[in-house]
Scaffold this motif. Structure first.
Motif, mmCIF file in Angstrom:
data_model
loop_
_atom_site.group_PDB
_atom_site.id
_atom_site.type_symbol
_atom_site.label_atom_id
_atom_site.label_comp_id
_atom_site.label_asym_id
_atom_site.label_seq_id
_atom_site.Cartn_x
_atom_site.Cartn_y
_atom_site.Cartn_z
ATOM 1 N N ARG A 278 0.832 -1.206 0.000
ATOM 2 C CA ARG A 278 0.000 0.000 0.000
ATOM 3 C C ARG A 278 0.867 1.257 0.000
ATOM 4 O O ARG A 278 0.558 2.236 -0.689
ATOM 5 C CB ARG A 278 -0.940 0.000 1.202
ATOM 6 N N ALA A 279 1.965 1.227 0.755
ATOM 7 C CA ALA A 279 2.891 2.375 0.769
ATOM 8 C C ALA A 279 3.476 2.600 -0.622
ATOM 9 O O ALA A 279 3.533 3.738 -1.105
ATOM 10 C CB ALA A 279 3.992 2.148 1.800
ATOM 11 N N LEU A 280 3.879 1.521 -1.292
ATOM 12 C CA LEU A 280 4.429 1.645 -2.640
ATOM 13 C C LEU A 280 3.390 2.185 -3.617
ATOM 14 O O LEU A 280 3.708 3.034 -4.462
ATOM 15 C CB LEU A 280 4.977 0.295 -3.119
ATOM 16 N N ARG A 281 2.137 1.727 -3.495
ATOM 17 C CA ARG A 281 1.067 2.241 -4.370
ATOM 18 C C ARG A 281 0.831 3.727 -4.113
ATOM 19 O O ARG A 281 0.633 4.506 -5.053
ATOM 20 C CB ARG A 281 -0.232 1.463 -4.150
ATOM 21 N N GLU A 282 0.857 4.119 -2.858
ATOM 22 C CA GLU A 282 0.643 5.533 -2.503
ATOM 23 C C GLU A 282 1.755 6.406 -3.089
ATOM 24 O O GLU A 282 1.485 7.471 -3.639
ATOM 25 C CB GLU A 282 0.585 5.694 -0.985
ATOM 26 N N LEU A 283 2.986 5.957 -2.989
ATOM 27 C CA LEU A 283 4.112 6.721 -3.546
ATOM 28 C C LEU A 283 3.986 6.842 -5.059
ATOM 29 O O LEU A 283 4.245 7.906 -5.623
ATOM 30 C CB LEU A 283 5.439 6.053 -3.176
ATOM 31 N N GLN A 284 3.559 5.768 -5.712
ATOM 32 C CA GLN A 284 3.403 5.827 -7.166
ATOM 33 C C GLN A 284 2.218 6.722 -7.540
ATOM 34 O O GLN A 284 2.298 7.493 -8.496
ATOM 35 C CB GLN A 284 3.224 4.423 -7.742
#
Length: 186
Positions: free
Chosen positions: A53-59
């Protein structure tokens, strides 16, 4: 970095904020790879789904981009986006304004091409074109940063991120931190 149980932010947001801090202070630079979700989960002591979820948010925020089969990387524009990303005052210099408009139009065209791509190869090609576009326009980006900073519209770029000019010595090289150095202490 293990998460702080007293921190009221969602776990994924704590991970996102730590990565943003690493970009701001120069520990992560444009095109640097991020750990996989599994490795990030281990580093931060969170569930794999939380790291994803953190990676999706950053993207989603355009701080990172991913390349199929290669991983997730810091976006070339991440530093600018974190600094505010918008010019607070118009550019009075007609030539600079024209060059910035052309840069942004080209960037937008590549971004549209990315969003309309039907295959992973086409998306990757558009991402690589976006990176090349930013690389070939580094001087323009630096010129706009200087123009705005000279007018007090942006904070100065941190010293360790400034490119040396003709009369400046390059900054000392920083030792790269290994994942072992960043792992949470037991």
């Amino acid at each position: 970095m293990a998460h702080d149980p007293d921190d009221k932010r969602a776990l994924f947001q704590q991970v996102v904020d730590d990565i943003l801090d690493q970009i701001r202070d120069g520990r992560l630079n444009p095109n640097d790879p991020l750990p996989s979700a599994r490795k990030m989960a281990d580093l931060y002591g969170v569930a794999s789904m939380t790291a994803q979820r953190a990676l999706r948010e950053l993207q989603h925020r355009r701080i990172t981009y991913s390349v199929a089969g290669k991983g997730t990387f810091v976006h070339p524009d991440a530093f600018d986006l974190l600094r505010g990303g918008v010019l607070r005052e118009p550019i009075d210099d007609p030539d600079l304004r024209r060059r910035v408009a052309a840069y942004l139009a080209d960037q937008q065209a590549i971004t549209i091409r990315y969003h309309h791509a039907r295959t992973a190869d086409d998306k990757n090609e558009a991402l690589h074109d976006l990176l090349r576009h930013a690389d070939t326009n580094n001087d323009l980006i630096d010129e706009v940063i200087k123009y705005q900073a000279d007018r007090g519209n942006f904070a100065q770029q941190p010293e360790h991120l400034r490119r040396p000019g003709n009369d400046e010595a390059p900054p000392p090289a920083k030792r790269s931190r290994s994942s072992r150095d960043r792992a949470p202490k037991q």
